[in-house]
Design a protein around this motif. Structure first.
Motif, mmCIF file in Angstrom:
data_model
loop_
_atom_site.group_PDB
_atom_site.id
_atom_site.type_symbol
_atom_site.label_atom_id
_atom_site.label_comp_id
_atom_site.label_asym_id
_atom_site.label_seq_id
_atom_site.Cartn_x
_atom_site.Cartn_y
_atom_site.Cartn_z
ATOM 1 N N ASN A 162 6.406 69.375 -59.854
ATOM 2 C CA ASN A 162 5.055 69.401 -60.433
ATOM 3 C C ASN A 162 5.019 69.995 -61.853
ATOM 4 O OD1 ASN A 162 3.950 68.364 -58.022
ATOM 5 N ND2 ASN A 162 3.936 70.410 -57.161
ATOM 6 N N ALA A 163 6.155 70.135 -62.492
ATOM 7 C CA ALA A 163 6.180 70.662 -63.862
ATOM 8 C C ALA A 163 6.835 69.634 -64.766
ATOM 9 C CB ALA A 163 6.955 71.966 -63.919
ATOM 10 N N ALA A 164 6.424 69.626 -66.005
ATOM 11 C CA ALA A 164 6.934 68.608 -66.907
ATOM 12 C C ALA A 164 8.148 69.088 -67.703
ATOM 13 C CB ALA A 164 5.829 68.179 -67.868
ATOM 14 N N GLU A 165 8.445 70.388 -67.575
ATOM 15 C CA GLU A 165 9.464 70.965 -68.453
ATOM 16 C C GLU A 165 10.862 70.950 -67.858
ATOM 17 O OE1 GLU A 165 9.037 75.010 -70.204
ATOM 18 O OE2 GLU A 165 7.031 74.210 -70.630
ATOM 19 N N LEU A 166 11.824 70.510 -68.637
ATOM 20 C CA LEU A 166 13.227 70.576 -68.238
ATOM 21 C C LEU A 166 13.822 71.862 -68.805
ATOM 22 C CD1 LEU A 166 14.675 67.023 -68.965
ATOM 23 C CD2 LEU A 166 14.412 68.095 -66.733
ATOM 24 N N SER A 167 14.701 72.488 -68.040
ATOM 25 C CA SER A 167 15.405 73.667 -68.547
ATOM 26 C C SER A 167 16.896 73.371 -68.591
ATOM 27 C CB SER A 167 15.153 74.856 -67.616
ATOM 28 O OG SER A 167 15.997 75.929 -67.985
ATOM 29 N N THR A 168 17.593 74.003 -69.521
ATOM 30 C CA THR A 168 19.055 73.892 -69.546
ATOM 31 C C THR A 168 19.678 75.273 -69.364
ATOM 32 O OG1 THR A 168 19.004 74.037 -71.960
ATOM 33 C CG2 THR A 168 19.113 71.824 -71.015
ATOM 34 N N ASP A 169 18.887 76.222 -68.874
ATOM 35 C CA ASP A 169 19.357 77.590 -68.694
ATOM 36 C C ASP A 169 20.118 77.711 -67.366
ATOM 37 O OD1 ASP A 169 19.645 80.312 -68.181
ATOM 38 O OD2 ASP A 169 17.809 80.814 -69.264
ATOM 39 N N GLY A 170 21.444 77.637 -67.460
ATOM 40 C CA GLY A 170 22.276 77.657 -66.257
ATOM 41 C C GLY A 170 22.214 78.982 -65.514
ATOM 42 N N ALA A 171 22.100 80.086 -66.246
ATOM 43 C CA ALA A 171 22.075 81.405 -65.599
ATOM 44 C C ALA A 171 20.810 81.550 -64.759
ATOM 45 C CB ALA A 171 22.144 82.503 -66.658
ATOM 46 N N GLN A 172 19.689 81.047 -65.315
ATOM 47 C CA GLN A 172 18.425 81.125 -64.582
ATOM 48 C C GLN A 172 18.473 80.238 -63.330
ATOM 49 O OE1 GLN A 172 14.319 79.797 -65.905
ATOM 50 N NE2 GLN A 172 14.703 81.542 -67.266
ATOM 51 N N LEU A 173 19.094 79.077 -63.471
ATOM 52 C CA LEU A 173 19.241 78.186 -62.314
ATOM 53 C C LEU A 173 20.094 78.848 -61.234
ATOM 54 C CD1 LEU A 173 18.967 75.425 -60.899
ATOM 55 C CD2 LEU A 173 21.067 74.745 -62.085
ATOM 56 N N ALA A 174 21.209 79.432 -61.643
ATOM 57 C CA ALA A 174 22.095 80.095 -60.674
ATOM 58 C C ALA A 174 21.336 81.191 -59.928
ATOM 59 C CB ALA A 174 23.310 80.667 -61.393
ATOM 60 N N ALA A 175 20.476 81.911 -60.647
ATOM 61 C CA ALA A 175 19.694 82.977 -60.009
ATOM 62 C C ALA A 175 18.716 82.396 -58.988
ATOM 63 C CB ALA A 175 18.942 83.779 -61.072
ATOM 64 N N GLN A 176 18.113 81.232 -59.312
ATOM 65 C CA GLN A 176 17.159 80.601 -58.386
ATOM 66 C C GLN A 176 17.876 80.086 -57.132
ATOM 67 O OE1 GLN A 176 13.999 80.795 -58.671
ATOM 68 N NE2 GLN A 176 13.839 81.457 -60.803
ATOM 69 N N LEU A 177 19.096 79.570 -57.317
ATOM 70 C CA LEU A 177 19.822 78.966 -56.189
ATOM 71 C C LEU A 177 20.570 80.001 -55.346
ATOM 72 C CD1 LEU A 177 21.288 75.712 -57.825
ATOM 73 C CD2 LEU A 177 19.302 75.911 -56.306
ATOM 74 N N ALA A 178 20.753 81.201 -55.901
ATOM 75 C CA ALA A 178 21.545 82.221 -55.202
ATOM 76 C C ALA A 178 21.066 82.494 -53.771
ATOM 77 C CB ALA A 178 21.578 83.507 -56.018
ATOM 78 N N PRO A 179 19.720 82.595 -53.526
ATOM 79 C CA PRO A 179 19.289 82.872 -52.142
ATOM 80 C C PRO A 179 19.687 81.781 -51.159
ATOM 81 C CG PRO A 179 17.455 83.141 -53.697
ATOM 82 C CD PRO A 179 18.587 82.540 -54.460
ATOM 83 N N LEU A 180 19.934 80.557 -51.654
ATOM 84 C CA LEU A 180 20.330 79.456 -50.771
ATOM 85 C C LEU A 180 21.847 79.440 -50.555
ATOM 86 C CD1 LEU A 180 18.224 76.485 -52.251
ATOM 87 C CD2 LEU A 180 17.609 78.040 -50.393
ATOM 88 N N GLY A 181 22.577 80.151 -51.401
ATOM 89 C CA GLY A 181 24.039 80.118 -51.306
ATOM 90 C C GLY A 181 24.645 78.893 -51.972
ATOM 91 N N VAL A 182 23.822 78.125 -52.703
ATOM 92 C CA VAL A 182 24.334 76.931 -53.391
ATOM 93 C C VAL A 182 25.212 77.380 -54.558
ATOM 94 C CG1 VAL A 182 23.691 74.933 -54.807
ATOM 95 C CG2 VAL A 182 22.378 75.495 -52.753
ATOM 96 N N ARG A 183 26.377 76.794 -54.672
ATOM 97 C CA ARG A 183 27.297 77.180 -55.748
ATOM 98 C C ARG A 183 27.538 75.998 -56.677
ATOM 99 N NH1 ARG A 183 32.543 79.237 -53.731
ATOM 100 N NH2 ARG A 183 32.516 77.262 -52.617
ATOM 101 N N LEU A 184 27.359 76.248 -57.946
ATOM 102 C CA LEU A 184 27.642 75.249 -58.982
ATOM 103 C C LEU A 184 28.804 75.766 -59.813
ATOM 104 C CD1 LEU A 184 24.130 74.300 -60.376
ATOM 105 C CD2 LEU A 184 25.900 72.644 -59.828
ATOM 106 N N ARG A 185 29.767 74.893 -60.068
ATOM 107 C CA ARG A 185 30.908 75.274 -60.892
ATOM 108 C C ARG A 185 31.230 74.129 -61.837
ATOM 109 N NH1 ARG A 185 35.623 76.986 -56.702
ATOM 110 N NH2 ARG A 185 34.616 78.788 -55.779
ATOM 111 N N ALA A 186 32.017 74.440 -62.852
ATOM 112 C CA ALA A 186 32.492 73.385 -63.757
ATOM 113 C C ALA A 186 34.002 73.258 -63.609
ATOM 114 C CB ALA A 186 32.128 73.739 -65.188
ATOM 115 N N TYR A 187 34.456 72.049 -63.305
ATOM 116 C CA TYR A 187 35.890 71.738 -63.304
ATOM 117 C C TYR A 187 36.093 70.596 -64.296
ATOM 118 C CZ TYR A 187 36.806 74.173 -58.838
ATOM 119 O OH TYR A 187 36.949 75.097 -57.846
ATOM 120 N N PRO A 188 36.761 70.846 -65.420
ATOM 121 C CA PRO A 188 36.974 69.749 -66.360
ATOM 122 C C PRO A 188 37.681 68.586 -65.647
ATOM 123 C CG PRO A 188 37.748 71.836 -67.272
ATOM 124 C CD PRO A 188 37.396 72.101 -65.838
#
Ligand code: FE2
Length: 181
Positions: free
Chosen positions: A8-34
């Motif tokens: 319901n929001a129109a704004e996109l964010s590219t703030d990875g640290a903020q996303l990681a903080a939001q997902l932390a309670p779910l235990g979802v892990r995002l990583r980068a592997y080249p």
């Protein structure tokens, strides 16, 4: 991670640290592997036959071996979707509903883009667009969905434990409005 947004929001964010903080309670892990350069010949074509898929998986097995050591995964395969895929609409509709799995869902994106949506413990919903080089691990029981974006193209490695349990269990909750990125 390319970008993320609240429902319901129109704004996109590219703030990875903020996303990681939001997902932390779910235990979802995002990583980068080249993505290994050896995989390049099998990334450019939109679709691959069985032997090409096996060669692509072999080129990416450095990540598999690391995950085997760390998480004990037993097997891997590929999901390849592209605009002319005969089951594209059917598959998109199937995974674009809130569901859980009895085991974790683990994906490594090596080409194209995909969108994962999540329901947070307080009921808010967010969507994350991930692309080549992103690895995501969604624990068992976490409400989520998946859909393609306008690119309609993705190559993702799926990793499996010996436990099985990755069949979607659909939930009653409905998705908020998200513009298709
Ligand atoms: Fe899923």
């Amino acid at each position: 991670m390319k970008s993320w947004q609240w429902g319901n929001a129109a704004e996109l964010s590219t703030d990875g640290a903020q996303l990681a903080a939001q997902l932390a309670p779910l235990g979802v892990r995002l990583r980068a592997y080249p993505v290994a350069s050896a995989a390049a010949p099998w990334l450019a074509p939109a679709q691959l036959d069985a032997s090409e898929q096996e060669r692509l998986l072999s080129a990416l097995d450095g990540v598999f071996q690391e995950l085997q050591r760390e998480r004990g995964y037993q097997d891997r395969d590929l999901v390849i979707l592209y605009p002319e895929h005969p089951l594209l609409a059917e598959l998109d509709a199937k995974f674009c509903r809130i569901h859980i799995h009895e085991d974790e869902e683990v994906r490594y994106i090596v080409d194209g883009e995909g969108v994962f949506g999540f329901v947070l413990p307080d009921g808010r919903q967010l969507e994350v667009t991930i692309s080549a080089g992103d690895y995501i691990d969604i624990p068992a029981g976490v409400e989520h969905w998946f859909r393609l974006n306008g690119l309609q193209r993705i190559k993702a490695v799926r990793y499996f434990s010996a436990r099985g349990g990755w069949v979607p269990v659909y939930q009653e909750r409905s998705m908020q409005e998200f513009p298709r990125p």
